[in-house]
Design a protein around this motif. Sequence first.
Motif, PDB file in Angstrom:
ATOM      1  N   THR A 171       6.489   1.784  -7.774  1.00 35.27           N
ATOM      2  CA  THR A 171       7.311   2.912  -7.530  1.00 35.27           C
ATOM      3  C   THR A 171       6.826   3.875  -6.499  1.00 35.27           C
ATOM      4  N   SER A 172       7.379   5.001  -6.300  1.00 34.26           N
ATOM      5  CA  SER A 172       7.204   5.682  -4.982  1.00 34.26           C
ATOM      6  C   SER A 172       6.102   6.924  -5.269  1.00 34.26           C
ATOM      7  N   THR A 173       6.336   7.522  -6.367  1.00 37.46           N
ATOM      8  CA  THR A 173       5.295   8.593  -6.737  1.00 37.46           C
ATOM      9  C   THR A 173       4.628   8.519  -8.239  1.00 37.46           C
ATOM     10  N   VAL A 174       3.571   9.034  -8.751  1.00 37.44           N
ATOM     11  CA  VAL A 174       3.034   8.942  -9.877  1.00 37.44           C
ATOM     12  C   VAL A 174       3.982   9.873 -10.647  1.00 37.44           C
ATOM     13  N   ALA A 175       4.802  10.815 -10.460  1.00 41.45           N
ATOM     14  CA  ALA A 175       5.745  11.509 -11.208  1.00 41.45           C
ATOM     15  C   ALA A 175       6.811  10.465 -11.579  1.00 41.45           C
ATOM     16  N   ALA A 176       7.198   9.704 -10.700  1.00 42.47           N
ATOM     17  CA  ALA A 176       8.390   8.608 -10.843  1.00 42.47           C
ATOM     18  C   ALA A 176       7.691   7.623 -12.012  1.00 42.47           C
ATOM     19  N   ILE A 181       5.450   7.851 -14.234  1.00 42.43           N
ATOM     20  CA  ILE A 181       5.078   8.581 -15.641  1.00 42.43           C
ATOM     21  C   ILE A 181       6.581   8.626 -16.383  1.00 42.43           C
ATOM     22  N   ARG A 182       7.856   8.855 -15.530  1.00 45.24           N
ATOM     23  CA  ARG A 182       8.972   9.091 -16.083  1.00 45.24           C
ATOM     24  C   ARG A 182       9.714   7.783 -16.005  1.00 45.24           C
ATOM     25  N   ASN A 183       9.055   6.751 -15.972  1.00 43.42           N
ATOM     26  CA  ASN A 183       9.748   5.459 -16.071  1.00 43.42           C
ATOM     27  C   ASN A 183      10.934   4.942 -15.080  1.00 43.42           C
ATOM     28  N   VAL A 184      10.779   5.727 -13.746  1.00 42.79           N
ATOM     29  CA  VAL A 184      11.714   5.433 -12.439  1.00 42.79           C
ATOM     30  C   VAL A 184      10.825   4.418 -11.726  1.00 42.79           C
ATOM     31  N   ILE A 185      11.175   3.008 -11.641  1.00 37.60           N
ATOM     32  CA  ILE A 185      10.420   2.188 -11.346  1.00 37.60           C
ATOM     33  C   ILE A 185      11.206   1.164 -10.380  1.00 37.60           C
ATOM     34  N   THR A 225       0.886  -1.301   0.000  1.00 34.90           N
ATOM     35  CA  THR A 225      -0.113   0.023  -0.020  1.00 34.90           C
ATOM     36  C   THR A 225       1.082   1.374  -0.117  1.00 34.90           C
ATOM     37  N   SER A 226       2.003   1.170   0.095  1.00 30.23           N
ATOM     38  CA  SER A 226       3.138   2.404   0.178  1.00 30.23           C
ATOM     39  C   SER A 226       3.444   2.741  -1.122  1.00 30.23           C
ATOM     40  N   TYR A 227       3.054   1.913  -2.233  1.00 26.73           N
ATOM     41  CA  TYR A 227       3.516   2.096  -3.617  1.00 26.73           C
ATOM     42  C   TYR A 227       2.533   2.685  -4.342  1.00 26.73           C
ATOM     43  N   VAL A 228       2.706   3.435  -5.414  1.00 34.53           N
ATOM     44  CA  VAL A 228       1.998   3.893  -6.440  1.00 34.53           C
ATOM     45  C   VAL A 228       2.240   2.806  -7.471  1.00 34.53           C
ATOM     46  N   MET A 229       1.294   2.362  -8.176  1.00 37.47           N
ATOM     47  CA  MET A 229       0.880   1.237  -9.191  1.00 37.47           C
ATOM     48  C   MET A 229       0.848   1.927 -10.583  1.00 37.47           C
ATOM     49  N   GLY A 230       1.092   1.229 -11.517  1.00 38.79           N
ATOM     50  CA  GLY A 230       0.733   1.387 -13.047  1.00 38.79           C
ATOM     51  C   GLY A 230       1.261   0.388 -13.835  1.00 38.79           C
ATOM     52  N   TRP A 231       0.861   0.783 -15.026  1.00 37.66           N
ATOM     53  CA  TRP A 231       1.007  -0.210 -16.187  1.00 37.66           C
ATOM     54  C   TRP A 231       1.683   0.359 -17.317  1.00 37.66           C
ATOM     55  N   PHE A 232       2.763  -0.366 -18.249  1.00 35.33           N
ATOM     56  CA  PHE A 232       3.381   0.155 -19.021  1.00 35.33           C
ATOM     57  C   PHE A 232       3.090  -0.926 -20.322  1.00 35.33           C
ATOM     58  N   ARG A 233       3.542  -0.526 -21.481  1.00 37.10           N
ATOM     59  CA  ARG A 233       3.435  -1.421 -22.382  1.00 37.10           C
ATOM     60  C   ARG A 233       4.562  -1.156 -23.624  1.00 37.10           C
ATOM     61  N   GLN A 234       5.029  -2.412 -24.191  1.00 33.87           N
ATOM     62  CA  GLN A 234       6.052  -2.179 -25.115  1.00 33.87           C
ATOM     63  C   GLN A 234       5.537  -2.736 -26.369  1.00 33.87           C
ATOM     64  N   ALA A 235       5.095  -2.366 -27.508  1.00 33.45           N
ATOM     65  CA  ALA A 235       4.888  -2.959 -28.659  1.00 33.45           C
ATOM     66  C   ALA A 235       6.408  -3.350 -29.545  1.00 33.45           C
ATOM     67  N   PRO A 236       6.461  -4.387 -30.501  1.00 32.40           N
ATOM     68  CA  PRO A 236       7.468  -4.697 -31.146  1.00 32.40           C
ATOM     69  C   PRO A 236       8.050  -3.473 -31.771  1.00 32.40           C
ATOM     70  N   GLY A 237       9.398  -3.336 -31.617  1.00 30.83           N
ATOM     71  CA  GLY A 237      10.210  -2.261 -32.379  1.00 30.83           C
ATOM     72  C   GLY A 237       9.990  -0.912 -31.686  1.00 30.83           C
ATOM     73  N   LYS A 238       9.322  -0.894 -30.681  1.00 27.35           N
ATOM     74  CA  LYS A 238       9.082   0.539 -29.812  1.00 27.35           C
ATOM     75  C   LYS A 238       9.467   0.471 -28.600  1.00 27.35           C
ATOM     76  N   GLU A 239       9.689   1.460 -27.944  1.00 23.96           N
ATOM     77  CA  GLU A 239      10.164   1.770 -26.673  1.00 23.96           C
ATOM     78  C   GLU A 239       8.897   1.556 -25.577  1.00 23.96           C
TER      79      GLU A 239
END
Length: 123
Positions: free
Chosen positions: A99-104, A106-110, A30-44
Motif C-alpha cells: 500500500t501507499s503508507t504505513v498508516a494505510a 495498519i488501517r487495512n487500506v491495501i 520500491t514505491s510501496y510500503v509492504m507488510g504482513w497480515f494474518r487471519q486465523a479461523p473464525g477471526k478477522e
Amino acid sequence: QVQLVESGGGLVQAGGSLRLSCAASGRTFTSYVMGWFRQAPGKERAVVTAIGWSADSTWYADSVKGRFTISRDNAKNMVYLQMNSLKPEDTAVYYCAATSTVAALIRNVINYWGQGTQVTVSS
C-alpha cells in the motif's frame, strides 16, 4: 500494478521458526510500503507488521513484537517475515500486502494482496 506471491508456510512445532517470503513484480515495487497480515479461523484479518519504502522504519503488532522480523530486499523485489518462538495462537493464513503508507497498511487500506500462505503451529 504489483503482483504478490507468498511462500514458506507450513507446519511447525511451538517454539520453532519459519521464514515467509513474498515475491513482488511490478515497475514501482520500491514505491510501496509492504507488510504482513494474518487471519486465523473464525477471526478477522489482522495486521502483523509493516516496513517502509527503504526499510528505514518498521511497525509490529504487540502480539508479535520481539518474535517476528520484517525485512525487504528491493533489488530482489522480495519481502520477508522471519517468525521465531512460534506459538499455537500464531496459526493463521498469512498475507503479504502493499500500500501507499504505513498508516494505510495498519488501517487495512491495501492496494495489493497476495494469495496467502498457511502457517500452522502445533502444541
